[in-house]
Design an enzyme around this catalytic site. Sequence first.
Site, PDB file in Angstrom:
ATOM      1  CD  GLU A 185       7.259   1.645   8.053  1.00 27.21           C
ATOM      2  OE1 GLU A 185       7.406   0.963   7.023  1.00 27.21           O
ATOM      3  OE2 GLU A 185       6.532   1.708   8.820  1.00 27.21           O
ATOM      4  CG  ASP A 231      11.853   5.334   9.165  1.00 30.91           C
ATOM      5  OD1 ASP A 231      12.506   5.582   8.293  1.00 30.91           O
ATOM      6  OD2 ASP A 231      11.241   3.979   9.323  1.00 30.91           O
ATOM      7  CD  GLU A 301       3.178   3.370  13.244  1.00 22.05           C
ATOM      8  OE1 GLU A 301       3.554   1.987  13.052  1.00 22.05           O
ATOM      9  OE2 GLU A 301       3.358   4.005  12.177  1.00 22.05           O
TER      10      GLU A 301
HETATM   11  O1  G3I Z   1      -8.586  -8.212   6.365  1.00 19.30           O
HETATM   12  C1  G3I Z   1      -8.005  -8.379   5.061  1.00 19.30           C
HETATM   13  C2  G3I Z   1      -8.320 -10.116   4.772  1.00 19.30           C
HETATM   14  O2  G3I Z   1      -9.586 -10.070   4.468  1.00 19.30           O
HETATM   15  C3  G3I Z   1      -7.717 -10.417   3.188  1.00 19.30           C
HETATM   16  O3  G3I Z   1      -7.971 -11.715   2.969  1.00 19.30           O
HETATM   17  C4  G3I Z   1      -6.090  -9.919   3.523  1.00 19.30           C
HETATM   18  C5  G3I Z   1      -5.617 -10.179   2.192  1.00 19.30           C
HETATM   19  O4  G3I Z   1      -4.136  -9.746   1.964  1.00 19.30           O
HETATM   20  O5  G3I Z   1      -5.946  -8.478   3.944  1.00 19.30           O
HETATM   21  C6  G3I Z   1      -6.514  -8.511   5.351  1.00 19.30           C
HETATM   22  O6  G3I Z   1      -6.292  -7.034   5.451  1.00 19.30           O
HETATM   23  C7  G3I Z   1      -4.837  -6.906   6.154  1.00 19.30           C
HETATM   24  C8  G3I Z   1      -5.025  -6.032   7.599  1.00 19.30           C
HETATM   25  O7  G3I Z   1      -3.731  -5.467   7.994  1.00 19.30           O
HETATM   26  C9  G3I Z   1      -5.750  -6.788   8.486  1.00 19.30           C
HETATM   27  O8  G3I Z   1      -4.996  -7.787   8.935  1.00 19.30           O
HETATM   28  C10 G3I Z   1      -3.964  -6.098   4.912  1.00 19.30           C
HETATM   29  O9  G3I Z   1      -3.695  -7.051   4.028  1.00 19.30           O
HETATM   30  C11 G3I Z   1      -2.794  -5.724   5.486  1.00 19.30           C
HETATM   31  O10 G3I Z   1      -1.989  -4.952   4.806  1.00 19.30           O
HETATM   32  C12 G3I Z   1      -3.000  -4.944   6.799  1.00 19.30           C
HETATM   33  O11 G3I Z   1      -1.807  -4.777   7.470  1.00 19.30           O
HETATM   34  C13 G3I Z   1      -1.667  -3.418   8.282  1.00 19.30           C
HETATM   35  C14 G3I Z   1      -0.184  -2.914   7.776  1.00 19.30           C
HETATM   36  O12 G3I Z   1       0.342  -1.649   8.496  1.00 19.30           O
HETATM   37  C15 G3I Z   1      -0.313  -2.371   6.263  1.00 19.30           C
HETATM   38  O13 G3I Z   1      -1.196  -1.477   5.881  1.00 19.30           O
HETATM   39  C16 G3I Z   1      -1.668  -3.543   9.722  1.00 19.30           C
HETATM   40  O14 G3I Z   1      -2.961  -3.877  10.189  1.00 19.30           O
HETATM   41  C17 G3I Z   1      -1.406  -2.316  10.420  1.00 19.30           C
HETATM   42  O15 G3I Z   1      -1.044  -2.314  11.737  1.00 19.30           O
HETATM   43  C18 G3I Z   1       0.153  -1.898   9.666  1.00 19.30           C
HETATM   44  O16 G3I Z   1       0.471  -0.702  10.387  1.00 19.30           O
HETATM   45  C19 G3I Z   1       1.835  -0.156   9.999  1.00 19.30           C
HETATM   46  C20 G3I Z   1       1.764   1.358   9.948  1.00 19.30           C
HETATM   47  O17 G3I Z   1       0.840   1.577   8.938  1.00 19.30           O
HETATM   48  C21 G3I Z   1       3.092   1.670   9.759  1.00 19.30           C
HETATM   49  N1  G3I Z   1       4.245   1.101  10.765  1.00 19.30           N
HETATM   50  C22 G3I Z   1       4.061  -0.261  10.842  1.00 19.30           C
HETATM   51  C23 G3I Z   1       2.658  -0.843  11.179  1.00 19.30           C
HETATM   52  C24 G3I Z   1       2.894  -2.268  11.516  1.00 19.30           C
HETATM   53  O18 G3I Z   1       3.043  -2.863  10.403  1.00 19.30           O
END
Ligand code: G3I
Length: 392
Positions: A185, A231, A301
């Site tokens: 991205e 991306d 994705e």
């Molecule tokens: O589970 C914890 C929780 O305990 C905590 O309190 C909270 C605090 O921020 O975080 C929670 O974890 C989160 C996790 O998802 C589960 O919901 C993370 O913060 C959050 O960053 C994470 O988001 C992920 C995101 O990428 C960032 O890494 C998503 O699951 C994941 O599906 C998403 O995937 C992205 C790809 O990597 C890139 N393309 C877009 C795609 C969707 O956004």
Amino acid sequence: MPKHPLVSRRRALLLGLGTLASMGTLGMGRSKYLSYQIEALDDPKRDFTAVGEASLKERAAAKGLIYGAAMRYPALFSDAKLANCFVRECGILVPEWGLKWYVPGVPLRPNPDKFDFTEADWMAQFAKTNSLLYRGHTLVWHESLPPWFKDTVNSQNAEQVLVKHIKTVAGRYAGKMHSWDVVNEAIATYEKRQDNLRKTPWLELLGPNYIDTAFRVAAETDPKALLVYNDFGLEYDTPEDEAKRTAVLKLLERLKSKGTPVQALGIQAHLLGGETRFNSKKLREFFSNVASMGLKILITELDVTDKNLPKNTAVRDRIVAASLEDYLAVALDEPAVIAVLTWGLSDRVTWLSDFQSRSDGAAVRPLPLDADLKPKLAWNAIARALDSAPKR
Ligand code: G3I
């Protein structure tokens, strides 16, 4: 390029409805008009029959393709039924979290001096035990950076931090990784830079060359892995997506002209259920333009946001399935496309539950299997698209 009578019929239907509705929009709220338009997307007569009992993995392999999905370590580790479905349906595994710099839980980079491979190693072993390919996501991204990053990394040490990360992480799985999303991205046309690069910490600390550096170090570290630029927002006939497709093509051309070892484009394909601005001709042209650079393409994705779709699950599932099949019919027509991965396998575990939830509180339904691990029309749509794909 596949003729899609349904898409043109649907468009004609919408045009007609649009005209009728536009006369009535003065009386109807915009949201009522939009939901009317979306309901019109549903075709109860559309056939989603998938022939035979083969899994998505088997249907993909029969065409020289790979099908797989992203999965979270906690889900795969603790949910045996989900793990069994994964092994049945998928030929490749990508950790949704475990190979990012930092996602709460068991982060890869808990502190500047530590790498914790607990999740990524367990996922690698799961892939090996179950004869799955393994892919890495992602070495360089502006999101999921560790809390310590902004106070620790500066313009003096940024390159050393980046190189050490790539050498350590890609080096650990060298020779075992199907492909890496090396940079994720990096394009954001709304930033209005001439090169359309997103203003990320990496750009600010290292300049545009951070992308070339990342690919070169990844290539030196794991010459066997396919190196991917990944991306999103490349799917629809909208000004934003058109601008992004153009910007991504220009980035890839720049990289190739410099001899940067980028070998594939990862198209995330987070589809929007109910988005009517789908232009198969323009999309096919984009795939051809990428392939003409000698690049492979992975759909990395795939899922369908259903937040704006009707609550009725029969209607929603049909619209989601139509989005998937229409998109994949175009994508898989391009021989350079080698793999399709959905961002999750079951509605039981999807980022969309948190990030794109429905205002009516209904559970989202973006993926091939429902929350009870039963195949949905989305599964049929992917199966049909794989069955119709030209053999590689
Ligand atoms: O589970 C914890 C929780 O305990 C905590 O309190 C909270 C605090 O921020 O975080 C929670 O974890 C989160 C996790 O998802 C589960 O919901 C993370 O913060 C959050 O960053 C994470 O988001 C992920 C995101 O990428 C960032 O890494 C998503 O699951 C994941 O599906 C998403 O995937 C992205 C790809 O990597 C890139 N393309 C877009 C795609 C969707 O956004």
